[in-house]
Motif scaffolding. Sequence first.
Motif, PDB file in Angstrom:
ATOM      1  N   TRP A   1      68.487  38.538  39.658  1.00 16.61           N
ATOM      2  CA  TRP A   1      69.627  38.269  38.876  1.00 16.61           C
ATOM      3  C   TRP A   1      70.774  38.038  39.945  1.00 16.61           C
ATOM      4  N   GLU A   2      70.807  39.206  40.822  1.00 12.90           N
ATOM      5  CA  GLU A   2      71.769  38.839  41.801  1.00 12.90           C
ATOM      6  C   GLU A   2      71.759  37.459  42.636  1.00 12.90           C
ATOM      7  N   CYS A   3      70.435  37.045  42.864  1.00 19.06           N
ATOM      8  CA  CYS A   3      70.142  35.769  43.474  1.00 19.06           C
ATOM      9  C   CYS A   3      70.810  34.586  42.437  1.00 19.06           C
ATOM     10  N   LEU A   4      70.360  34.771  41.352  1.00 18.51           N
ATOM     11  CA  LEU A   4      70.952  33.643  40.291  1.00 18.51           C
ATOM     12  C   LEU A   4      72.410  33.502  40.054  1.00 18.51           C
ATOM     13  N   LEU A   5      73.093  34.673  40.105  1.00 15.49           N
ATOM     14  CA  LEU A   5      74.518  34.606  40.340  1.00 15.49           C
ATOM     15  C   LEU A   5      74.969  34.047  41.335  1.00 15.49           C
ATOM     16  N   TRP A   6      74.596  34.398  42.610  1.00 18.03           N
ATOM     17  CA  TRP A   6      75.081  33.839  43.982  1.00 18.03           C
ATOM     18  C   TRP A   6      74.686  32.180  43.889  1.00 18.03           C
ATOM     19  N   THR A   7      73.717  32.047  43.384  1.00 19.63           N
ATOM     20  CA  THR A   7      73.214  30.711  43.281  1.00 19.63           C
ATOM     21  C   THR A   7      74.359  29.764  42.656  1.00 19.63           C
ATOM     22  N   ILE A   8      74.545  30.221  41.416  1.00 14.52           N
ATOM     23  CA  ILE A   8      75.503  29.544  40.613  1.00 14.52           C
ATOM     24  C   ILE A   8      76.784  29.512  41.226  1.00 14.52           C
ATOM     25  N   VAL A   9      77.268  30.520  41.545  1.00 15.67           N
ATOM     26  CA  VAL A   9      78.634  30.662  42.112  1.00 15.67           C
ATOM     27  C   VAL A   9      78.888  29.757  43.484  1.00 15.67           C
ATOM     28  N   GLY A  10      77.753  29.755  44.273  1.00 14.02           N
ATOM     29  CA  GLY A  10      77.708  28.921  45.571  1.00 14.02           C
ATOM     30  C   GLY A  10      77.541  27.520  45.607  1.00 14.02           C
ATOM     31  N   GLN A  11      77.479  27.055  44.288  1.00 11.80           N
ATOM     32  CA  GLN A  11      76.988  25.455  44.116  1.00 11.80           C
ATOM     33  C   GLN A  11      78.272  24.771  44.368  1.00 11.80           C
ATOM     34  N   GLN A  12      77.900  23.631  45.484  1.00  8.87           N
ATOM     35  CA  GLN A  12      79.150  22.731  45.709  1.00  8.87           C
ATOM     36  C   GLN A  12      80.531  23.318  46.173  1.00  8.87           C
ATOM     37  N   VAL A  13      80.405  24.697  46.717  1.00  6.71           N
ATOM     38  CA  VAL A  13      81.646  24.857  47.433  1.00  6.71           C
ATOM     39  C   VAL A  13      81.395  25.438  48.827  1.00  6.71           C
ATOM     40  N   ASN A  14      82.232  25.651  49.747  1.00  8.67           N
ATOM     41  CA  ASN A  14      81.919  26.218  50.948  1.00  8.67           C
ATOM     42  C   ASN A  14      81.570  27.644  50.877  1.00  8.67           C
ATOM     43  N   LEU A  15      81.103  28.243  51.692  1.00  5.93           N
ATOM     44  CA  LEU A  15      80.809  29.592  51.919  1.00  5.93           C
ATOM     45  C   LEU A  15      81.915  30.646  51.707  1.00  5.93           C
ATOM     46  N   THR A  16      82.936  30.383  52.245  1.00  8.10           N
ATOM     47  CA  THR A  16      84.313  31.144  52.239  1.00  8.10           C
ATOM     48  C   THR A  16      84.665  31.366  50.831  1.00  8.10           C
ATOM     49  N   PHE A  17      84.716  30.124  50.138  1.00 12.11           N
ATOM     50  CA  PHE A  17      85.126  30.140  48.764  1.00 12.11           C
ATOM     51  C   PHE A  17      84.174  30.745  47.864  1.00 12.11           C
ATOM     52  N   ALA A  18      82.830  30.339  48.216  1.00 12.84           N
ATOM     53  CA  ALA A  18      81.729  31.187  47.438  1.00 12.84           C
ATOM     54  C   ALA A  18      82.066  32.824  47.575  1.00 12.84           C
ATOM     55  N   TYR A  19      82.189  33.227  48.828  1.00 11.26           N
ATOM     56  CA  TYR A  19      82.392  34.694  48.904  1.00 11.26           C
ATOM     57  C   TYR A  19      83.588  35.197  47.883  1.00 11.26           C
ATOM     58  N   ALA A  20      84.667  34.322  47.853  1.00 10.73           N
ATOM     59  CA  ALA A  20      85.643  34.746  47.072  1.00 10.73           C
ATOM     60  C   ALA A  20      85.463  34.820  45.633  1.00 10.73           C
ATOM     61  N   LEU A  21      84.627  33.688  45.285  1.00  7.80           N
ATOM     62  CA  LEU A  21      84.312  33.968  43.871  1.00  7.80           C
ATOM     63  C   LEU A  21      83.330  35.176  43.276  1.00  7.80           C
ATOM     64  N   ARG A  22      82.337  35.162  44.150  1.00  7.67           N
ATOM     65  CA  ARG A  22      81.625  36.388  44.133  1.00  7.67           C
ATOM     66  C   ARG A  22      82.460  37.853  44.214  1.00  7.67           C
ATOM     67  N   THR A  23      83.310  37.670  44.876  1.00 11.25           N
ATOM     68  CA  THR A  23      84.267  39.007  44.804  1.00 11.25           C
ATOM     69  C   THR A  23      84.845  39.313  43.556  1.00 11.25           C
ATOM     70  N   VAL A  24      85.523  37.991  43.010  1.00 12.77           N
ATOM     71  CA  VAL A  24      86.043  38.218  41.650  1.00 12.77           C
ATOM     72  C   VAL A  24      85.128  38.805  40.562  1.00 12.77           C
ATOM     73  N   VAL A  25      83.867  38.228  40.669  1.00 10.93           N
ATOM     74  CA  VAL A  25      82.749  38.805  39.680  1.00 10.93           C
ATOM     75  C   VAL A  25      82.695  40.519  39.873  1.00 10.93           C
ATOM     76  N   ALA A  26      82.606  40.590  41.133  1.00 12.67           N
ATOM     77  CA  ALA A  26      82.400  42.005  41.494  1.00 12.67           C
ATOM     78  C   ALA A  26      83.629  42.939  40.958  1.00 12.67           C
ATOM     79  N   GLU A  27      84.922  42.337  41.407  1.00 13.16           N
ATOM     80  CA  GLU A  27      86.061  43.181  40.751  1.00 13.16           C
ATOM     81  C   GLU A  27      86.089  43.346  39.395  1.00 13.16           C
ATOM     82  N   LEU A  28      85.696  42.346  38.637  1.00 16.52           N
ATOM     83  CA  LEU A  28      85.806  42.373  37.270  1.00 16.52           C
ATOM     84  C   LEU A  28      84.529  43.307  36.488  1.00 16.52           C
TER      85      LEU A  28
END
Length: 478
Positions: A306-333
Amino acid sequence: MTLTHEHMMTRFYNRDRESDGQFITGVLTTGIYCLPSCPARKPLPENVRFFDTQSEARSAGLRPCRRCRPDHFYDRYDPGLHLVQTLSADVRRDPARFADAASLVAASGVGATRLNALFREHLHLTPAAFLARERVDAARAALADGASVSDAAFRSGFESLSTFHANFRRETGLTPGEFRALGSSNAFTLALPPGYPADTMLRAHGRDPASLLERVHGRELVKGITLAGAPARLHVVFGDDAAQCRVEGVAPDPPRMRMAHAIAARLLNLTGDPSAFERRMDADPATAALIAGRRGLRIPRTADAWECLLWTIVGQQVNLTFAYALRTVVAELCGVPVGGGLRAHPTPEAVAALDYGDLTGRRFSRRKAEYVIDTARRIAAGELRLDVSDKEPATTLQRRLLEVRGLGPWSVHYLMMRGFGFADCVPVGDSGLSAALTRFLALDHRPAAAEQDVLMRPFAPHRSLATYHLWASLGDPQ
């Protein structure tokens, strides 16, 4: 994308498996129709016709090919897959019934070469490796139920205690006795294989220094985890030949410590032995250069699928820095604090409770927000099972995941490689892979997805590890 005649011809001549089901190929000279991936000798282009459906091909007077069996594909029946599934279930029910790989061959009714090919295709393992893995899994279950070490060994099919200890330690990083004792304290020590790439693993898990889910401090990895519903911190300190693991935040008991051990073993990818791949690369000076300076490299795994699945969706078609930022949003929420400034990775249930606006208001696109939340809701409702997928053939898992909205071929192969540990996956269409192949093969162009698939075929059945080496090679000096 609408497939033109030229696109379909290219995919047919490249035997593109990803095109199976998208169109049917008719061969007028032989009177048959085939899947695009059919291994038969290719006809002249002027003798080829393309159809959308089987009924169209039949109406043209064609019959199904006996090699690629298109009717089996469209009926979702694959006799080879059925054989592998049946034999796998027999092994799991009674691993002691099968003395060795030869006994699997005898029970299968096909030859050794054919069975090896079927296991490679559907499980990404040899029959011998599959049998060893299942024996260790059976022994682990027996030990957890209170069996003695010797009883667990012989009941799972091992003929000697020395062989049992060697296999168990290689798969789990523990001796059987150490595994049986999990829960007596909050700590355990994982033996690392010779040449284990600790520095590489630490860099991989510490790529995002601002992560709320894991941090790396020197030789220590700290990961927020959930054990039977309780948030906790997993500390992993790497030494030269062992990793000291410690769980904080929960009282140690056997079930939770066995969960913590499974997470640690996955993060370190103890089962991802690269030796067979490296021997294959060493056989040719042209490919030996790929692993130079990276021997022992293993693919970093996630704590669960599940962790990999969420990361895979978050990281699609964006650069790594932005993917990290989106992952942090889900972690904060949704992530539960575990202390030390970290959070446990959000559960599917927690993400399923979000509204799309919770994410779109924090830089998620509407579509990406839908993919994340809708997938979490399917998992939480039991419609999409990930917890059984470690035992599922790669071919059926791939088909099942491709039916999930938001997951395409790239996403599914990446998820199968890092989330499930399958050994022969290629995330074709990846820009990094394209750049790495261009550099490694000295191409004069960037290969697109179809050409990447062709170029990666010589690395089978180790394409997952080859992909990771190619990605890593982008950091090599030119």
